[in-house]
Design a protein around this motif. Structure first.
Motif, PDB file in Angstrom:
ATOM      1  N   ALA A  29      17.553 -32.526   8.856  1.00 34.12           N
ATOM      2  CA  ALA A  29      16.642 -32.998   9.878  1.00 34.12           C
ATOM      3  C   ALA A  29      16.230 -31.831  10.759  1.00 34.12           C
ATOM      4  O   ALA A  29      17.068 -31.115  11.266  1.00 34.12           O
ATOM      5  CB  ALA A  29      17.301 -34.086  10.723  1.00 34.12           C
ATOM      6  N   VAL A  30      14.940 -31.649  10.933  1.00 29.62           N
ATOM      7  CA  VAL A  30      14.435 -30.534  11.707  1.00 29.62           C
ATOM      8  C   VAL A  30      13.918 -31.056  13.038  1.00 29.62           C
ATOM      9  O   VAL A  30      13.171 -32.025  13.085  1.00 29.62           O
ATOM     10  CB  VAL A  30      13.302 -29.803  10.957  1.00 29.62           C
ATOM     11  CG1 VAL A  30      12.745 -28.676  11.794  1.00 29.62           C
ATOM     12  CG2 VAL A  30      13.821 -29.288   9.629  1.00 29.62           C
ATOM     13  N   VAL A  31      14.311 -30.410  14.117  1.00 29.24           N
ATOM     14  CA  VAL A  31      13.849 -30.777  15.444  1.00 29.24           C
ATOM     15  C   VAL A  31      13.050 -29.600  15.997  1.00 29.24           C
ATOM     16  O   VAL A  31      13.577 -28.514  16.155  1.00 29.24           O
ATOM     17  CB  VAL A  31      15.036 -31.091  16.386  1.00 29.24           C
ATOM     18  CG1 VAL A  31      14.539 -31.458  17.770  1.00 29.24           C
ATOM     19  CG2 VAL A  31      15.899 -32.205  15.819  1.00 29.24           C
ATOM     20  N   ALA A  32      11.786 -29.812  16.273  1.00 31.22           N
ATOM     21  CA  ALA A  32      10.937 -28.777  16.842  1.00 31.22           C
ATOM     22  C   ALA A  32      10.960 -28.902  18.364  1.00 31.22           C
ATOM     23  O   ALA A  32      11.405 -29.910  18.896  1.00 31.22           O
ATOM     24  CB  ALA A  32       9.512 -28.923  16.310  1.00 31.22           C
ATOM     25  N   THR A  33      10.478 -27.893  19.060  1.00 29.06           N
ATOM     26  CA  THR A  33      10.527 -27.925  20.525  1.00 29.06           C
ATOM     27  C   THR A  33       9.136 -27.775  21.130  1.00 29.06           C
ATOM     28  O   THR A  33       8.964 -27.090  22.116  1.00 29.06           O
ATOM     29  CB  THR A  33      11.445 -26.809  21.039  1.00 29.06           C
ATOM     30  OG1 THR A  33      10.979 -25.569  20.521  1.00 29.06           O
ATOM     31  CG2 THR A  33      12.875 -27.032  20.651  1.00 29.06           C
ATOM     32  N   GLU A  34       8.136 -28.425  20.563  1.00 28.51           N
ATOM     33  CA  GLU A  34       6.780 -28.349  21.068  1.00 28.51           C
ATOM     34  C   GLU A  34       6.350 -29.712  21.574  1.00 28.51           C
ATOM     35  O   GLU A  34       7.059 -30.686  21.427  1.00 28.51           O
ATOM     36  CB  GLU A  34       5.840 -27.882  19.961  1.00 28.51           C
ATOM     37  CG  GLU A  34       6.144 -26.488  19.479  1.00 28.51           C
ATOM     38  CD  GLU A  34       5.144 -26.024  18.437  1.00 28.51           C
ATOM     39  OE1 GLU A  34       4.071 -26.644  18.326  1.00 28.51           O
ATOM     40  OE2 GLU A  34       5.453 -25.056  17.745  1.00 28.51           O
ATOM     41  N   PRO A  61       1.127 -39.759  23.704  1.00 27.67           N
ATOM     42  CA  PRO A  61       0.092 -38.772  23.396  1.00 27.67           C
ATOM     43  C   PRO A  61       0.629 -37.573  22.618  1.00 27.67           C
ATOM     44  O   PRO A  61      -0.112 -36.916  21.899  1.00 27.67           O
ATOM     45  CB  PRO A  61      -0.430 -38.341  24.767  1.00 27.67           C
ATOM     46  CG  PRO A  61       0.563 -38.816  25.752  1.00 27.67           C
ATOM     47  CD  PRO A  61       1.335 -39.925  25.123  1.00 27.67           C
ATOM     48  N   HIS A  62       1.923 -37.313  22.717  1.00 30.96           N
ATOM     49  CA  HIS A  62       2.512 -36.177  22.010  1.00 30.96           C
ATOM     50  C   HIS A  62       2.785 -36.487  20.539  1.00 30.96           C
ATOM     51  O   HIS A  62       2.830 -35.587  19.715  1.00 30.96           O
ATOM     52  CB  HIS A  62       3.823 -35.765  22.687  1.00 30.96           C
ATOM     53  CG  HIS A  62       4.887 -36.800  22.559  1.00 30.96           C
ATOM     54  ND1 HIS A  62       4.878 -37.964  23.299  1.00 30.96           N
ATOM     55  CD2 HIS A  62       5.960 -36.874  21.752  1.00 30.96           C
ATOM     56  CE1 HIS A  62       5.916 -38.701  22.947  1.00 30.96           C
ATOM     57  NE2 HIS A  62       6.590 -38.062  22.023  1.00 30.96           N
ATOM     58  N   CYS A  63       3.013 -37.765  20.234  1.00 33.18           N
ATOM     59  CA  CYS A  63       3.371 -38.159  18.873  1.00 33.18           C
ATOM     60  C   CYS A  63       3.111 -39.652  18.707  1.00 33.18           C
ATOM     61  O   CYS A  63       3.429 -40.439  19.597  1.00 33.18           O
ATOM     62  CB  CYS A  63       4.853 -37.843  18.621  1.00 33.18           C
ATOM     63  SG  CYS A  63       5.415 -38.204  16.945  1.00 33.18           S
ATOM     64  N   THR A  64       2.589 -40.050  17.559  1.00 30.88           N
ATOM     65  CA  THR A  64       2.253 -41.459  17.340  1.00 30.88           C
ATOM     66  C   THR A  64       3.425 -42.268  16.794  1.00 30.88           C
ATOM     67  O   THR A  64       3.299 -43.460  16.593  1.00 30.88           O
ATOM     68  CB  THR A  64       1.069 -41.586  16.362  1.00 30.88           C
ATOM     69  OG1 THR A  64       1.435 -40.965  15.121  1.00 30.88           O
ATOM     70  CG2 THR A  64      -0.171 -40.919  16.929  1.00 30.88           C
ATOM     71  N   LYS A  65       4.579 -41.610  16.555  1.00 30.58           N
ATOM     72  CA  LYS A  65       5.737 -42.292  15.989  1.00 30.58           C
ATOM     73  C   LYS A  65       6.858 -42.386  17.015  1.00 30.58           C
ATOM     74  O   LYS A  65       6.968 -41.532  17.896  1.00 30.58           O
ATOM     75  CB  LYS A  65       6.280 -41.532  14.774  1.00 30.58           C
ATOM     76  CG  LYS A  65       5.281 -41.229  13.697  1.00 30.58           C
ATOM     77  CD  LYS A  65       5.919 -40.475  12.559  1.00 30.58           C
ATOM     78  CE  LYS A  65       6.343 -39.093  13.035  1.00 30.58           C
ATOM     79  NZ  LYS A  65       6.822 -38.227  11.970  1.00 30.58           N
ATOM     80  N   THR A  66       7.689 -43.411  16.882  1.00 28.98           N
ATOM     81  CA  THR A  66       8.938 -43.467  17.644  1.00 28.98           C
ATOM     82  C   THR A  66       9.883 -42.445  17.045  1.00 28.98           C
ATOM     83  O   THR A  66      10.026 -42.358  15.828  1.00 28.98           O
ATOM     84  CB  THR A  66       9.568 -44.867  17.568  1.00 28.98           C
ATOM     85  OG1 THR A  66       8.664 -45.812  18.151  1.00 28.98           O
ATOM     86  CG2 THR A  66      10.896 -44.918  18.290  1.00 28.98           C
ATOM     87  N   GLU A  67      10.520 -41.649  17.904  1.00 31.16           N
ATOM     88  CA  GLU A  67      11.452 -40.635  17.424  1.00 31.16           C
ATOM     89  C   GLU A  67      12.839 -40.916  17.979  1.00 31.16           C
ATOM     90  O   GLU A  67      12.994 -41.245  19.157  1.00 31.16           O
ATOM     91  CB  GLU A  67      11.005 -39.239  17.843  1.00 31.16           C
ATOM     92  CG  GLU A  67       9.685 -38.843  17.222  1.00 31.16           C
ATOM     93  CD  GLU A  67       9.285 -37.434  17.571  1.00 31.16           C
ATOM     94  OE1 GLU A  67       9.172 -36.621  16.648  1.00 31.16           O
ATOM     95  OE2 GLU A  67       9.097 -37.146  18.763  1.00 31.16           O
ATOM     96  N   VAL A  68      13.835 -40.795  17.116  1.00 28.96           N
ATOM     97  CA  VAL A  68      15.224 -40.998  17.502  1.00 28.96           C
ATOM     98  C   VAL A  68      15.965 -39.703  17.188  1.00 28.96           C
ATOM     99  O   VAL A  68      16.071 -39.308  16.027  1.00 28.96           O
ATOM    100  CB  VAL A  68      15.865 -42.179  16.736  1.00 28.96           C
ATOM    101  CG1 VAL A  68      17.311 -42.353  17.145  1.00 28.96           C
ATOM    102  CG2 VAL A  68      15.066 -43.457  16.963  1.00 28.96           C
TER     103      VAL A  68
END
Length: 101
Positions: A29-34, A61-68
């Motif tokens: 799993a990759v986690v970006a920091t932008e 506005p930063h992402c259209t998906k729910t992120e966990v």
């Protein structure tokens, strides 16, 4: 060095820096920091006992998906698939524990 190779070298260095900046990996799993979607890849299974904290980011506005994003006890961050049944159970368990506290 020939002037034509300088842009290519610069692009290669920028790509390397980008890869290094976004390589916080744990189990694929990759986690970006932008200010975009942080989870480039997700996992659908994880041991509940390994989780130190959990961050759920709703679509915006930063992402259209729910992120966990789970922070593990060893400090690694793992992006979890919010649609996976096991992940949903983990989130529900945490919410239930928070309500009873």
């Amino acid at each position: 060095m020939a002037p034509a190779t300088q842009p290519l070298l610069r692009a290669a260095l920028l790509l390397l820096l980008l890869l290094l900046a976004t390589s916080h990996q744990a189990t694929g799993a990759v986690v970006a920091t932008e200010l975009r979607c942080q989870c480039l890849k997700t996992v659908s299974r994880i041991d509940f006992q390994d989780i130190q904290s959990l961050k759920v980011t709703p679509p915006g506005p930063h992402c259209t998906k729910t992120e966990v994003i789970a922070t593990l006890k060893n400090g690694q961050e793992v992006c979890l698939d919010p649609e996976a049944p096991l992940v949903r159970r983990i989130i529900q368990k945490i919410l239930n524990n928070a309500k009873s506290s």
